[in-house]
Design an enzyme around this catalytic site. Structure first.
Site, PDB file in Angstrom:
ATOM      1  N   ASP A   1      49.352  45.993  15.445  1.00 12.46           N
ATOM      2  CA  ASP A   1      50.790  45.817  15.651  1.00 12.46           C
ATOM      3  C   ASP A   1      51.217  44.428  15.179  1.00 12.46           C
ATOM      4  OD1 ASP A   1      49.409  44.525  17.677  1.00 12.46           O
ATOM      5  OD2 ASP A   1      50.256  45.700  19.302  1.00 12.46           O
TER       6      ASP A   1
ATOM      7  N   ASP B   1      52.195  47.188  31.748  1.00  9.30           N
ATOM      8  CA  ASP B   1      53.025  48.391  31.910  1.00  9.30           C
ATOM      9  C   ASP B   1      52.366  49.628  31.281  1.00  9.30           C
ATOM     10  OD1 ASP B   1      53.312  47.925  29.192  1.00  9.30           O
ATOM     11  OD2 ASP B   1      55.481  47.631  29.240  1.00  9.30           O
TER      12      ASP B   1
ATOM     13  N   HIS C   1      51.093  49.874  28.166  1.00  9.24           N
ATOM     14  CA  HIS C   1      51.225  50.085  26.713  1.00  9.24           C
ATOM     15  C   HIS C   1      49.883  49.910  26.000  1.00  9.24           C
ATOM     16  CE1 HIS C   1      52.439  45.571  26.268  1.00  9.24           C
ATOM     17  NE2 HIS C   1      51.218  45.684  25.769  1.00  9.24           N
TER      18      HIS C   1
ATOM     19  N   GLU D   1      55.441  51.126  24.125  1.00 12.25           N
ATOM     20  CA  GLU D   1      55.887  50.892  25.490  1.00 12.25           C
ATOM     21  C   GLU D   1      56.066  52.231  26.225  1.00 12.25           C
ATOM     22  OE1 GLU D   1      55.535  48.147  26.669  1.00 12.25           O
ATOM     23  OE2 GLU D   1      56.658  46.501  25.777  1.00 12.25           O
TER      24      GLU D   1
HETATM   25  C1  F6R Z   1      48.290  43.496  20.913  1.00 12.40           C
HETATM   26  C2  F6R Z   1      48.218  44.739  21.648  1.00 12.40           C
HETATM   27  C3  F6R Z   1      48.723  44.800  23.064  1.00 12.40           C
HETATM   28  C4  F6R Z   1      47.842  43.955  23.989  1.00 12.40           C
HETATM   29  C5  F6R Z   1      48.362  44.022  25.400  1.00 12.40           C
HETATM   30  C6  F6R Z   1      47.521  43.192  26.351  1.00 12.40           C
HETATM   31  O1  F6R Z   1      47.774  43.681  19.614  1.00 12.40           O
HETATM   32  O2  F6R Z   1      47.787  45.713  21.131  1.00 12.40           O
HETATM   33  O3  F6R Z   1      48.693  46.121  23.506  1.00 12.40           O
HETATM   34  O4  F6R Z   1      46.531  44.439  23.922  1.00 12.40           O
HETATM   35  O5  F6R Z   1      49.682  43.556  25.434  1.00 12.40           O
HETATM   36  O6  F6R Z   1      47.601  41.859  25.994  1.00 12.40           O
HETATM   37  P1  F6R Z   1      46.624  40.781  26.634  1.00 12.40           P
HETATM   38  O7  F6R Z   1      45.275  41.113  26.133  1.00 12.40           O
HETATM   39  O8  F6R Z   1      47.102  39.466  26.098  1.00 12.40           O
HETATM   40  O9  F6R Z   1      46.742  40.937  28.095  1.00 12.40           O
END
Ligand code: F6R
Length: 261
Positions: free
Chosen positions: A67, A136, A138, A143
């Site tokens: 992403d 949440d 995702h 989302e």
């Molecule tokens: C980013 C991604 C997001 C993160 C998620 C958790 O490339 O795919 O889904 O994995 O927001 O983020 P952290 O690891 O920073 O808690």
């Protein structure tokens, strides 16, 4: 779905890195899907250590971004492309040509999204996709209430994700881009192996919903339940909400060695 409970984030990183090294032994030119954020960093560190000591051959691996923020200027230190160049491409000694990702600066974003989906397919598809999970629920930046069949497209971040990610932008939520490009859930499910890593108490509720809740768009990570080869690696804190933790520990303790990750 397999759930592996490890003592801490470092152990999780080492386990996943060993799984990636095994994959590369069988398929040296594998396409590895990489996530950003804090969670995967121990994986990249452990992988770099395996490469340095000759236990992982990274010479032919290719990597694909999951992403990207929309609208950050090219080269912004918090664009996911910059983060991956810094945390993965550099430390693993990969050539930037081995790295593919969506273009968050494109003028025509829908075309850029479709082009990325096509590029992934033309590259032979992702062999192993590393995922984190948002508080949440995702995955990627899909989302809650993202279509479970979605393709790479633009999404708007929730207030919760904006607040969670403000730590990468001097703690200022207003600097976090509202819009992102993310591989869709349908796109992610096409990877041959999904490995979701979750660490810390803050992820316990999302992990419990993803693993033991119903498959529902309100918890995008629950889509992993539909994948034939999904591995969820959680530390003790992130496993805190799992009703079946005892069973998951028992199954992993008795796992035949030949099965690998
Ligand atoms: C980013 C991604 C997001 C993160 C998620 C958790 O490339 O795919 O889904 O994995 O927001 O983020 P952290 O690891 O920073 O808690």
């Amino acid at each position: 779905m397999e759930v592996v409970i490890v003592p801490d984030a470092k152990a999780g990183g080492e386990l996943v890195a060993r799984g990636i090294a095994d994959l590369l032994r069988h398929k040296p030119h594998a396409l590895l899907g990489v996530a950003t954020g804090s969670t995967p960093l121990p994986v990249y560190e452990a992988l770099a250590a395996l490469a340095r000591t000759g236990r992982a051959d990274m010479s032919q691996v290719r990597i694909a971004q999951l992403d990207e923020y929309v609208g950050l200027p090219s080269g912004h230190p918090e664009s996911y492309r910059s983060v991956l160049l810094r945390e993965v491409v550099g430390p693993l000694g990969l050539s930037p040509e081995a790295f593919m990702g969506p273009d968050g600066t494109a003028v025509d974003l829908p075309t850029a999204c479709a082009a990325y989906d096509s590029a992934l397919a033309e590259a032979g598809g992702v062999d192993l996709q590393l995922l984190g999970i948002g508080t949440d629920g995702h995955i990627g930046f899909n989302e809650p209430c993202s279509s479970l069949a979605s393709r790479t497209r633009i999404k708007t971040l929730t207030q919760q994700t904006l607040a969670d990610n403000a730590r990468f932008f001097d703690g200022d939520v207003d600097q976090v881009p509202q819009h992102v490009i993310t591989q869709g859930i349908g796109t992610i499910l096409e990877a041959r192996h999904l490995v979701l890593l979750a660490t810390g108490k803050g992820k316990a509720e999302a992990v419990a919903s993803a693993v033991e809740g119903p498959v529902a768009a309100v918890c995008p990570a629950s889509a992993l339940q539909m994948h034939p080869h999904a591995t969820v690696v959680v530390d003790e804190a992130a496993a805190g909400g799992l009703r079946l933790a005892g069973y998951f520990r028992h199954a992993y303790a008795n796992k035949p060695e030949w099965q690998g990750l």
